[in-house]
Design a protein around this motif. Sequence first.
Motif, mmCIF file in Angstrom:
data_model
loop_
_atom_site.group_PDB
_atom_site.id
_atom_site.type_symbol
_atom_site.label_atom_id
_atom_site.label_comp_id
_atom_site.label_asym_id
_atom_site.label_seq_id
_atom_site.Cartn_x
_atom_site.Cartn_y
_atom_site.Cartn_z
ATOM 1 N N ASN A 193 0.950 -1.238 -0.173
ATOM 2 C CA ASN A 193 -0.600 -0.227 0.133
ATOM 3 C C ASN A 193 0.957 1.222 0.263
ATOM 4 N N MET A 194 1.728 0.896 0.223
ATOM 5 C CA MET A 194 2.956 2.308 0.353
ATOM 6 C C MET A 194 2.761 3.104 1.268
ATOM 7 N N LEU A 195 2.660 2.684 2.285
ATOM 8 C CA LEU A 195 1.863 3.886 3.823
ATOM 9 C C LEU A 195 3.298 3.253 4.855
ATOM 10 N N GLY A 196 3.006 4.279 5.562
ATOM 11 C CA GLY A 196 4.008 3.806 7.151
ATOM 12 C C GLY A 196 3.271 3.648 7.839
ATOM 13 N N ILE A 197 3.416 2.248 8.522
ATOM 14 C CA ILE A 197 2.750 1.449 9.724
ATOM 15 C C ILE A 197 3.430 0.819 10.950
ATOM 16 N N ALA A 198 2.841 2.071 11.853
ATOM 17 C CA ALA A 198 3.014 1.447 13.129
ATOM 18 C C ALA A 198 2.029 1.067 14.245
ATOM 19 N N THR A 199 3.196 -0.402 14.887
ATOM 20 C CA THR A 199 2.280 -0.919 16.064
ATOM 21 C C THR A 199 3.487 -0.773 17.034
ATOM 22 N N CYS A 200 1.981 -1.118 18.228
ATOM 23 C CA CYS A 200 2.593 -0.915 19.716
ATOM 24 C C CYS A 200 1.990 -2.102 19.907
ATOM 25 N N ASN A 201 3.046 -2.641 20.731
ATOM 26 C CA ASN A 201 2.490 -3.687 21.688
ATOM 27 C C ASN A 201 3.047 -4.074 22.966
ATOM 28 N N TYR A 202 1.975 -4.871 23.526
ATOM 29 C CA TYR A 202 2.617 -4.769 25.126
ATOM 30 C C TYR A 202 3.638 -5.350 25.382
ATOM 31 N N PRO A 203 4.622 -5.180 26.179
ATOM 32 C CA PRO A 203 6.052 -6.048 26.685
ATOM 33 C C PRO A 203 5.325 -7.844 27.355
ATOM 34 N N ALA A 204 6.603 -8.370 27.438
ATOM 35 C CA ALA A 204 6.338 -9.492 27.584
ATOM 36 C C ALA A 204 6.313 -10.063 29.015
ATOM 37 N N SER A 205 6.423 -9.280 29.922
ATOM 38 C CA SER A 205 6.041 -9.375 31.684
ATOM 39 C C SER A 205 3.862 -9.515 30.944
ATOM 40 N N VAL A 206 3.563 -9.021 29.762
ATOM 41 C CA VAL A 206 1.924 -8.749 29.611
ATOM 42 C C VAL A 206 2.013 -11.089 29.297
ATOM 43 N N PRO A 207 0.775 -11.945 29.235
ATOM 44 C CA PRO A 207 0.238 -13.017 29.012
ATOM 45 C C PRO A 207 0.759 -12.733 27.379
ATOM 46 N N ASP A 208 0.987 -13.434 26.898
ATOM 47 C CA ASP A 208 0.732 -13.964 25.773
ATOM 48 C C ASP A 208 1.113 -12.594 24.435
ATOM 49 N N CYS A 209 2.070 -11.917 25.375
ATOM 50 C CA CYS A 209 2.399 -10.902 24.334
ATOM 51 C C CYS A 209 4.174 -10.406 24.233
ATOM 52 N N ASN A 210 4.564 -10.122 23.366
ATOM 53 C CA ASN A 210 6.361 -10.303 23.398
ATOM 54 C C ASN A 210 7.053 -9.065 22.839
ATOM 55 N N GLY A 211 6.311 -8.112 22.981
ATOM 56 C CA GLY A 211 6.942 -6.575 22.607
ATOM 57 C C GLY A 211 7.384 -6.740 21.168
ATOM 58 N N HIS A 212 8.001 -6.311 20.682
ATOM 59 C CA HIS A 212 8.313 -6.084 19.426
ATOM 60 C C HIS A 212 7.314 -5.552 18.833
#
Length: 295
Positions: A193-212
């Motif tokens: 789509n030739m656009l920018g995408i910014a994704t905010c995740n929870y850190p690894a301290s939150v269940p089923d999340c890993n940051g990144h």
Amino acid sequence: MKIALLQIAAADNLEKTCEKGISFCRKAKEMGADVALFPEMFSNGYNIYERPVAEWVKDAIPDNHEFIKAFEELSKELNMAIGITFLEKCQTGPKNTLILFDRFGKQVLKYSKVHTCDFDVERNLTPGDDFYVTDLDIGCDTVKVGAMICYDREFPESARILMLKGAEIILVPNACPMEINRLAQLRGRAYENMLGIATCNYPASVPDCNGHSNAFDGVVYLPELSGSRDTCVVEADEKEDVWIAEFDLEMIRKYRREEVHGNAYRRPQKYGLLCADVRQEPFIREDYRGESDCE
């Protein structure tokens, strides 16, 4: 354009979560951010698993709640846009919602997750009704910004419709492991789509999340390079922190005017089946909710 990805966990109650969110927004401003973005459903830390539905539904708050107003006021104070996420109280059932306040404290975008995870506990959420794009004044420029939330990214149509509506940047609150294939999805959505995408995740301290938490600018080819370039702007590690995704808007806009992806050579007259509500094996699911089931 600098977007602060607030890779942070919620606290153990709404008041403390609000205080923590405000503190990290202030840190984002100190780092030069134009926009601060929270992970998915920050008001309750996406704490909807391994709890009775009747219990977590009580976490839902209206869009005029003091929690939301705190970030409205903060955006004015800091002269910085804030994308706050929350479990929204609605007559039809709670929604998974993002509100974007601009640097003047004006609500310029409200988006609720369209692709709820109906194969799991999110079946108890009311899906959003559309995708939206807004003009966001960041002081030195005005940027066309849209949003999708977590599972939305797994459908090419989400980013595609936002591109067709003019989005230059897509904000993506998230709450799941950011592993190689999900990162590839986001890289692909930015590329096609030739656009920018910014994704905010929870850190690894939150269940089923890993940051990144991550960002991709979608600019694959530059005249001065013999081959393609890495479109990754930033990829966080697993810990709680603020990460800055800096997008070169001039470069993205020039690329969009000259390259072959996005809406440059589409043949929409051939795509009628994409809008047909038809499913065949092996994609039949008994728990699928059609539009009439979500009203």
